[in-house]
Design a protein around this motif. Structure first.
Motif, short mmCIF file in Angstrom:
data_model
loop_
_atom_site.label_atom_id
_atom_site.label_comp_id
_atom_site.label_asym_id
_atom_site.label_seq_id
_atom_site.Cartn_x
_atom_site.Cartn_y
_atom_site.Cartn_z
N PRO A 109 0.79 -1.23 0.00
CA PRO A 109 0.00 0.00 0.00
C PRO A 109 0.83 1.29 0.00
O PRO A 109 0.41 2.30 -0.58
N ASP A 110 2.01 1.26 0.66
CA ASP A 110 2.81 2.49 0.73
C ASP A 110 4.01 2.47 -0.23
O ASP A 110 4.88 3.33 -0.16
N TYR A 111 4.05 1.50 -1.14
CA TYR A 111 5.17 1.39 -2.09
C TYR A 111 5.26 2.63 -2.98
O TYR A 111 6.33 3.17 -3.19
N GLN A 112 4.09 3.08 -3.46
CA GLN A 112 4.07 4.23 -4.35
C GLN A 112 4.67 5.46 -3.66
O GLN A 112 5.50 6.17 -4.24
N VAL A 160 11.26 -5.22 0.80
CA VAL A 160 9.87 -5.70 0.77
C VAL A 160 9.87 -7.13 0.26
O VAL A 160 10.68 -7.50 -0.59
N ARG A 161 8.97 -7.94 0.79
CA ARG A 161 8.81 -9.30 0.30
C ARG A 161 8.37 -9.23 -1.16
O ARG A 161 7.40 -8.57 -1.50
N ALA A 162 9.06 -9.95 -2.02
CA ALA A 162 8.79 -9.88 -3.46
C ALA A 162 7.35 -10.24 -3.81
O ALA A 162 6.70 -9.56 -4.60
N ASN A 163 6.82 -11.31 -3.20
CA ASN A 163 5.46 -11.75 -3.54
C ASN A 163 4.39 -10.82 -2.98
O ASN A 163 3.22 -10.93 -3.34
N GLN A 164 4.80 -9.92 -2.07
CA GLN A 164 3.85 -8.92 -1.58
C GLN A 164 3.84 -7.69 -2.49
O GLN A 164 2.81 -7.05 -2.66
N ALA A 165 5.00 -7.39 -3.06
CA ALA A 165 5.08 -6.23 -3.95
C ALA A 165 4.57 -6.56 -5.35
O ALA A 165 3.89 -5.75 -5.99
N ILE A 166 4.91 -7.76 -5.83
CA ILE A 166 4.52 -8.17 -7.18
C ILE A 166 3.87 -9.55 -7.08
O ILE A 166 4.52 -10.52 -6.69
N GLU A 167 2.62 -9.62 -7.41
CA GLU A 167 1.87 -10.88 -7.28
C GLU A 167 2.51 -11.99 -8.13
O GLU A 167 2.88 -11.78 -9.28
N ASN A 168 2.69 -13.15 -7.51
CA ASN A 168 3.25 -14.35 -8.17
C ASN A 168 4.69 -14.15 -8.65
O ASN A 168 5.13 -14.82 -9.59
N TYR A 169 5.41 -13.24 -8.01
CA TYR A 169 6.81 -13.05 -8.39
C TYR A 169 7.59 -14.31 -8.01
O TYR A 169 7.55 -14.76 -6.86
N PRO A 170 8.30 -14.93 -8.96
CA PRO A 170 8.98 -16.20 -8.68
C PRO A 170 10.11 -16.07 -7.66
O PRO A 170 10.93 -15.16 -7.77
N CYS A 174 14.71 -14.11 -6.65
CA CYS A 174 15.08 -13.35 -5.44
C CYS A 174 16.50 -13.69 -5.03
O CYS A 174 16.96 -14.83 -5.21
N PRO A 175 17.21 -12.70 -4.49
CA PRO A 175 16.75 -11.33 -4.30
C PRO A 175 16.83 -10.54 -5.62
O PRO A 175 17.62 -10.87 -6.50
N THR A 176 16.02 -9.52 -5.71
CA THR A 176 16.05 -8.62 -6.86
C THR A 176 16.28 -7.20 -6.36
O THR A 176 15.60 -6.76 -5.42
N ILE A 177 17.24 -6.52 -6.96
CA ILE A 177 17.52 -5.13 -6.61
C ILE A 177 16.87 -4.23 -7.66
O ILE A 177 17.08 -4.42 -8.86
N LEU A 178 16.09 -3.28 -7.20
CA LEU A 178 15.49 -2.27 -8.07
C LEU A 178 15.98 -0.90 -7.64
O LEU A 178 15.95 -0.58 -6.46
N VAL A 179 16.45 -0.11 -8.60
CA VAL A 179 16.91 1.24 -8.31
C VAL A 179 15.98 2.23 -9.00
O VAL A 179 15.81 2.17 -10.22
N TYR A 180 15.37 3.09 -8.19
CA TYR A 180 14.44 4.10 -8.71
C TYR A 180 15.10 5.47 -8.69
O TYR A 180 15.84 5.82 -7.76
N SER A 181 14.81 6.25 -9.72
CA SER A 181 15.24 7.64 -9.77
C SER A 181 14.21 8.43 -10.57
O SER A 181 13.84 8.02 -11.68
N LYS A 182 13.74 9.52 -9.97
CA LYS A 182 12.75 10.38 -10.62
C LYS A 182 11.51 9.60 -11.08
O LYS A 182 10.97 9.80 -12.16
N GLY A 183 11.11 8.65 -10.23
CA GLY A 183 9.89 7.91 -10.49
C GLY A 183 10.02 6.74 -11.43
O GLY A 183 9.02 6.06 -11.72
N GLU A 184 11.23 6.46 -11.91
CA GLU A 184 11.43 5.38 -12.87
C GLU A 184 12.47 4.38 -12.36
O GLU A 184 13.36 4.74 -11.59
N ILE A 185 12.33 3.13 -12.82
CA ILE A 185 13.35 2.14 -12.51
C ILE A 185 14.52 2.35 -13.47
O ILE A 185 14.35 2.26 -14.69
#
Length: 260
Positions: A109-112, A160-170, A174-185
């Motif tokens: 819910p607070d990811y955004q 964040v738990r992957a399957n909670q952030a992205i449904e059915n994420y395999p 995991c682990p997966t690193i995501l880097v965000y900048s200015k609203g984009e990956i």
């Protein structure tokens, strides 16, 4: 070289057109052979000297205040004080920017708000963790994530738990690193296989941070860790060399005993 039939020109013998001979000098003067290209030796020597000058000028890079204090008897006071002032300014700057200091647990819910929107103020690094306790790489990265958050308090680290952030994420991703900048990956790393696997360490995390521009390659924290790794490798090689030498001497001693 022989002249062609009917050719009235004299065949000029040329052994090595680059040789420093009196004959070649005459040929060059009359344009028979081209001028000898300049030797690269002076340029190579100048590059080596320049490298040594830069290494000497930057010999205090990466040293903290305590290490600088230990050099009081070895370095010029004015030169040493310049680096002290530089280190203090860097530390003060980091303290002002260190508004995080720990990993933020994030839910869907607070990811955004915590990730996407927050990345407009600065890069946000997200660790999508495994939902099982058997994923060794995921445990390794979670430990490094906590260390990175402490050391780089000016950067926001989330988990964040992957399957909670992205449904059915395999889970195999995991682990997966995501880097965000200015609203984009702007970067993603799926598992640690491209880093160091279960041997992934903070130097790999440093490389990711520097690679996306979150920190500079000249950042004191990065330089210090790299120098520590280089020192440790030098010690390892030195120890290996000593052991090899000792083993060689032991073999010679055994041979001497046989001859006795």
């Amino acid at each position: 070289m022989a002249a062609a039939p009917g050719d009235q020109r004299i065949a000029v013998p040329i052994d090595d057109p680059n040789a420093d001979t009196e004959w070649n000098d005459i040929l060059r003067k009359h344009g028979v052979i081209p001028e000898k290209p300049p030797s690269p030796t002076p340029m190579i020597e100048e590059a080596i000297l320049q490298g040594r000058r830069l290494a000497h000028e930057n010999r205090l890079e990466g040293k903290d205040l305590d290490e600088l204090d230990e050099l009081e008897d070895l370095e010029d006071d004015e030169f040493l004080d310049q680096y002290r002032q530089k280190r203090m300014a860097e530390l003060n700057n980091l303290q002002k920017k260190s508004i995080h200091g720990s990993v933020y647990p994030v839910s869907k819910p607070d990811y955004q708000r915590e990730v996407t929107e927050a990345s407009h103020k600065g890069p946000v690094f997200v660790n999508l963790t495994s939902g099982t306790g058997t994923n060794v790489e995921s445990r390794v990265l979670s430990g490094l994530w906590r260390q990175a958050a402490r050391e780089y308090g000016d950067i926001k680290f989330c988990e964040v738990r992957a399957n909670q952030a992205i449904e059915n994420y395999p889970d195999r991703n995991c682990p997966t690193i995501l880097v965000y900048s200015k609203g984009e990956i702007v970067k993603q790393v799926i598992t640690l296989v491209t880093l160091g696997g279960v041997r992934t360490n903070m130097r790999h995390i440093d490389d990711i941070l520097a690679g996306v521009g979150a920190v500079s390659e000249s950042d004191m924290r990065i330089i210090k860790r790299r120098q520590a790794a280089e020192d440790a490798e030098d010690e390892r090689l030195a120890g290996k060399s000593i052991k090899t030498g000792t083993a060689g001497r032991s073999k010679l001693d055994e041979d001497d005993d046989e001859w006795d």
